[in-house]
Design an enzyme around this catalytic site. Structure first.
Site, short mmCIF file in Angstrom:
data_model
loop_
_atom_site.label_atom_id
_atom_site.label_comp_id
_atom_site.label_asym_id
_atom_site.label_seq_id
_atom_site.Cartn_x
_atom_site.Cartn_y
_atom_site.Cartn_z
N CYS A 94 0.76 -1.25 0.00
CA CYS A 94 0.00 0.00 0.00
C CYS A 94 0.79 1.30 0.00
CB CYS A 94 -1.00 0.00 1.16
SG CYS A 94 -0.33 -0.66 2.70
N HIS A 139 -1.22 7.26 5.04
CA HIS A 139 -0.15 6.25 5.01
C HIS A 139 1.10 6.71 4.26
CE1 HIS A 139 0.74 1.63 5.04
NE2 HIS A 139 1.40 2.31 5.97
#
Length: 472
Positions: free
Chosen positions: A81, A139
């Site tokens: 990710c 993130h």
């Protein structure tokens, strides 16, 4: 009297000219499309009905594809990710930035993250007059050094890390773990299933927009990333002892998670319709990497953390009713970092020349102004020392010390190793990968990586050589 009228007329000409120019200037601004970029987390290539899923209902995303264009050969920049998110927001190979080497970022750091000085999709769109918002997963580094508000977003609601529980909104388990839910840079508490909260906040944001200012809404869900919790599984949330939830989940639960994602997106699309913004809004839907343990990736093999097609090929849908024809299916090879130059071109801008994009502007292909272009794309992944390059239909893959050459158009399952049949292609792609790799930051011992082993999944058991050698 005549001279007086003439003087008054001459005085009024600049004002008249300005008044005449205002509608044209406003019309020019209105031609800039709004952008809603929807990113799923760990969604498999075939997890939507329109891509072949038959057990999970995804009517809203299927309808989105019917109203626009669906890619059949779209890729993520990484098999994990945060690395892909670096490429998405910068338009460049993530391996050019230290934070982009992490597979993925885990834990706070003053050095591992997206540098606020680096141009990004939201910061470049702001230069074109856009309002920018991120709702959902960031993130790309933690406060106080990194964050969405430091990298081009005007507002942010969501989580800074890689995963949170859908009900507690914590990145771990236990009373000592703090929630990872923020309004800007301020911690907040809210009650509700996270997928639903993100969709509701996105609807509010769309309803608050005005027609005279274009906007970018990055809507980055955590679904269907673990832990394995559907909308009715709050009891499960209270029972898990590890956020990775290795002992949980099943196909039925995964299906409920994907269906909740689809329903949430349906509410967002409805808000665009009700606001009268759908016609001139580019809606993009894709995933940050290939599917996880319960995903459908058929006919591909592999999964998240692997450079097999199932780990990096993703669904990708684009709708722009004012410009892109409905019901299209494209075989154009695309990748996450293409979206920055593509969307900037649609907005009338371009990448920062000091940080040239490694991606390709696909707007001509989307608008039907250019034919499908042959691409060369490259990947690497620290776990299992993986390497991959796709050039045209050919793909060179190295994983766990084994090397392969595939025709991934004819052989989507990557079964027939053609390295011996086509040694020249094999050597050329290996050499091309090596040359490219020299231009990227090195993968050092301190770079974190995550792989899937036989200790986690039985189907990743591996094979030990007999007498020191595996028979080929």
């Amino acid at each position: 009297m005549t001279n007086t009228r003439r003087r008054n007329l001459l005085k009024s000409l600049p004002a008249l000219a300005l008044a005449g120019a205002l509608p044209h200037a406003l019309a020019a601004r209105q031609k800039q499309p709004n952008i809603v970029f929807i990113l799923a987390d760990d969604l498999g290539h075939a997890d939507l009905g329109v891509y072949g899923q038959t057990e999970i209902r995804t009517p809203h995303l299927d309808r989105l594809a019917a109203q626009g264009l669906r890619f059949t050969q779209a890729y993520a920049n990484s098999a994990v990710c945060s690395a892909t998110r670096f490429a998405l927001i910068t338009g460049r190979y993530q391996y050019r930035l230290r934070g982009g080497l992490e597979e993925p970022i885990a834990g706070a750091s003053d050095t591992i993250g997206l540098p606020p000085s680096h141009p990004t999709l939201p910061s470049l769109l702001k230069q074109q007059g856009y309002g920018t918002a991120l709702i959902g997963k960031w993130h790309l580094g933690y406060l106080p050094t990194f964050g969405p508000l430091k990298s081009g977003y005007d507002s942010f609601f969501g989580n800074y890390g890689g995963a949170i529980d859908y009900f507690t909104h914590k990145p771990g388990v236990g009373p000592h773990v703090k929630e990872d839910l923020y309004e800007g840079e301020v911690p907040v508490q809210q009650i509700g299933y996270y997928t639903d909260l993100l969709g509701a906040r996105a609807v509010e944001h769309i309803r608050a927009q005005s027609a005279d200012k274009p906007f970018l809404l990055s809507l980055h869900y955590t679904a269907p990333h673990w832990p394995w919790e559907g909308p009715g599984d709050e009891a499960v949330s209270r029972q898990i002892y590890n956020i990775f939830h290795y002992d949980g989940g099943d196909l039925a639960t995964y299906g409920r998670m994907v269906e909740a994602l689809d329903a949430s997106i349906g509410r967002v699309l409805k808000a665009l319709d009700e606001k009268g913004l759908a016609e001139n809004t580019i809606v993009i839907f894709t995933s940050d990497n290939g599917g996880e343990r319960f995903s459908k990736t058929w006919p591909l093999t592999g999964q998240k953390t692997e450079l097999l097609e199932g780990g990096i090929r993703v669904p990708a849908i684009v709708r722009w009713p004012g410009r892109i024809g409905a019901g299209q299916v494209s075989e154009q090879v695309a990748i996450s970092m293409d979206w920055l130059p593509t969307l900037l071109a649609a907005a009338g801008g371009a990448p920062d020349p000091a940080y040239p994009s490694d991606g390709q502007n696909l707007l001509p292909q989307l608008l039907g102004q250019a034919s499908v272009q042959t691409r060369t794309l490259l990947w690497r992944y620290k776990a299992n020392a993986q390497r991959a390059i796709r050039s045209g239909d050919w793909k060179y893959l190295r994983i766990a010390g084994n090397e392969f050459l595939f025709d991934v158009v004819k052989d989507q399952r990557e079964r027939a190793n053609l390295a011996r049949r086509h040694p020249d292609v094999f050597r050329q792609l290996k050499s091309q990968w090596e040359q490219w790799n020299q231009q990227m930051l090195p993968i050092t011992a301190d770079v974190r990586t995550h792989g899937v082993s036989g200790q986690i999944q039985a189907d990743r058991y591996g094979i030990k050589a007999v007498n020191g050698k595996i028979d080929d």
